[in-house]
Design an enzyme around this catalytic site. Sequence first.
Site, PDB file in Angstrom:
ATOM      1  N   GLY A  19       1.058  -1.644   0.028  1.00 45.14           N
ATOM      2  CA  GLY A  19       0.157  -0.204   0.226  1.00 45.14           C
ATOM      3  C   GLY A  19       0.993   0.838   0.251  1.00 45.14           C
ATOM      4  O   GLY A  19       2.041   1.207  -0.151  1.00 45.14           O
ATOM      5  N   ASP A 133     -11.638   4.356   4.638  1.00 47.54           N
ATOM      6  CA  ASP A 133     -11.341   3.304   4.014  1.00 47.54           C
ATOM      7  C   ASP A 133     -12.202   2.472   3.030  1.00 47.54           C
ATOM      8  O   ASP A 133     -11.075   1.054   3.008  1.00 47.54           O
ATOM      9  CB  ASP A 133      -9.835   3.697   3.280  1.00 47.54           C
ATOM     10  CG  ASP A 133      -9.282   3.221   2.063  1.00 47.54           C
ATOM     11  OD1 ASP A 133     -10.096   4.135   1.080  1.00 47.54           O
ATOM     12  OD2 ASP A 133      -8.603   2.977   1.714  1.00 47.54           O
TER      13      ASP A 133
END
Length: 599
Positions: A19, A133
């Site tokens: 990520g 998220d």
Amino acid sequence: MQPQILDGRYQIERLLGEGGMARVYLGRDLRLNRPVAIKIPHPHLMTDPEFLARFRHEAHAAAMVSHPNLVDVYDVGQDGNQHYIVMEYVAGVTLKQLINREAPFAVPRAVRIAEQIARGLHAAHRAGLIHRDIKPQNIIVTDEGQVRITDFGVAKSRLSTAMTETGVALGTVDYIAPEQAQGRPATPQSDIYALGVVLYEMLTGRLPFTGDNPVAVAMKHISEPPTPPRRYNPQIPLALEAIVLRALAKDPAQRYASALELAEALQAYDRLGSQVTVVNPEIAPSALVRPINPPRPAQGTASRPAPVPSPRPATMRAPRQEGIGCGIFLVGMLTLVGVLAVVFFVSSGMMTTLFSGDLRRPSPNAPGNVQSTPETPSPTTVATTTVPNIVGQSDGEARSLLQQYQLIPAPIGEYNRDVPQGIVISQTLAPGTLVEINSPLSYTVSLGPLLIAVPDVRNTRSDIARSQMIAAGFTVKIIEEPSQTVDAGFVIRQTPSANLRIPQGDEVTLYVSLGDVVRFPDVIGLSRSQAESILNNTAGLTLVYVDVQGRDRLPDFDKYAPNQVVSAARETKDGYVGINNGDYVPRGSRIVLGVRAEE
């Protein structure tokens, strides 16, 4: 190569994913002999004390939450300069993979997945964590249908004392709540909105908002109502559609008050839906969802709800009537028939009188008609005025002019980059239009450019940083440059500075790291002595050999001057790799120059 072991306990086996801030590896807890997921920040973030403090804080906060629908955090540690988080390893596939393969889902399946996500979110919210998220990529579904929320990488704890969030990107634009897209703080209702998008996608196989670029999608989240999902999938019952649309309300206050309330609404729907017959597949939305704006009671009507009628009693046969009761009944019936007959004949006669003569009006001399002379209405004079041209004038000048023309100013503000603040952009009625005096005239006044705070994207991966800037409404310019401290592909710095408020649409420059590399100087084409002098003074490069080439080895030998540098290369473990002026090469590279012989 020996596998890396952290603190003598956690063995790293292979990379699972990467990520913006960290990499996640499959590992093994050697002490408990079980698989684990290990999250390790990118190397350049290991020296950022602010990031590391937040990394540890959020990990500790997540570790305090235990719920069947959340991935458990087992441990937080540090081995030398390497920080890590050890989490539960969940075998399964992401919800995004399932959606791509199988959407639209059957209604019961989508509802049960969404309910599990909502219950997991409720547990996180209760502990003070906002995920920020939520998206199908961060939802793991096991073979047994168990749902687990993972990756609190951009989570924000309401208990955190950190004032800035360097390196933390906003949630994915496809699932971002309107308030997040506008730069306002995320709340538990922001996670509920994102879950509404996920449920919409499971039921329809598509997102509620799409666009050519992230900023277009973000603007739709802010201002455009979603297309009702039943238009894409008519099999969705009305009650479930109402749940989805309430979760997607633009105003956070109009969404569910908590993730638990949403979970209970989905559970109630699931229970009720399992009882619905094929003949009647719709469920009344009012049974599960309160209206977003409940209607006010009509004026003059009591505001309390109407009483619910009691169940009708079982029909019972009336006792049989004897004697005089029956006679009275017959007399009453005969009387009623007589009255109806009289009414019928009278009505027939009147209708015949009114509509005889081919629907013409009755003669004025007919009996019973009273003649009267109609009154002629007197003409009414309406005072009018002409609409002046106010475009280009200041708001004050426009108001004054409209008042002179006996019109009521009705300004509307609008952000505009091209028209100075306070200047009239347009008017609803064209100049010269004739209108009644004291009519309102609407016109648009520039509020100047919309000023937005620049997000802080330093130490963020360039693609995520770029998306975040575009979502905020800026255009982006990327400049790549070497860095000895920031990993390749991550933002070193930005211009304008973070948190500075600038007009929406302005350009933001991101300086992105090429890694620890050195620019090869422009020595090809110079003389040997000049090239040697430059390379010997270039930090990070070492000249190890000069290859003098004669006619037998150098094509176009006569094209070059004697002792002119004609080529360059750097050593690698597999041989030599040619390089050109201006190329970036790894720091410490060993350089070989090709030079034309004198003759």
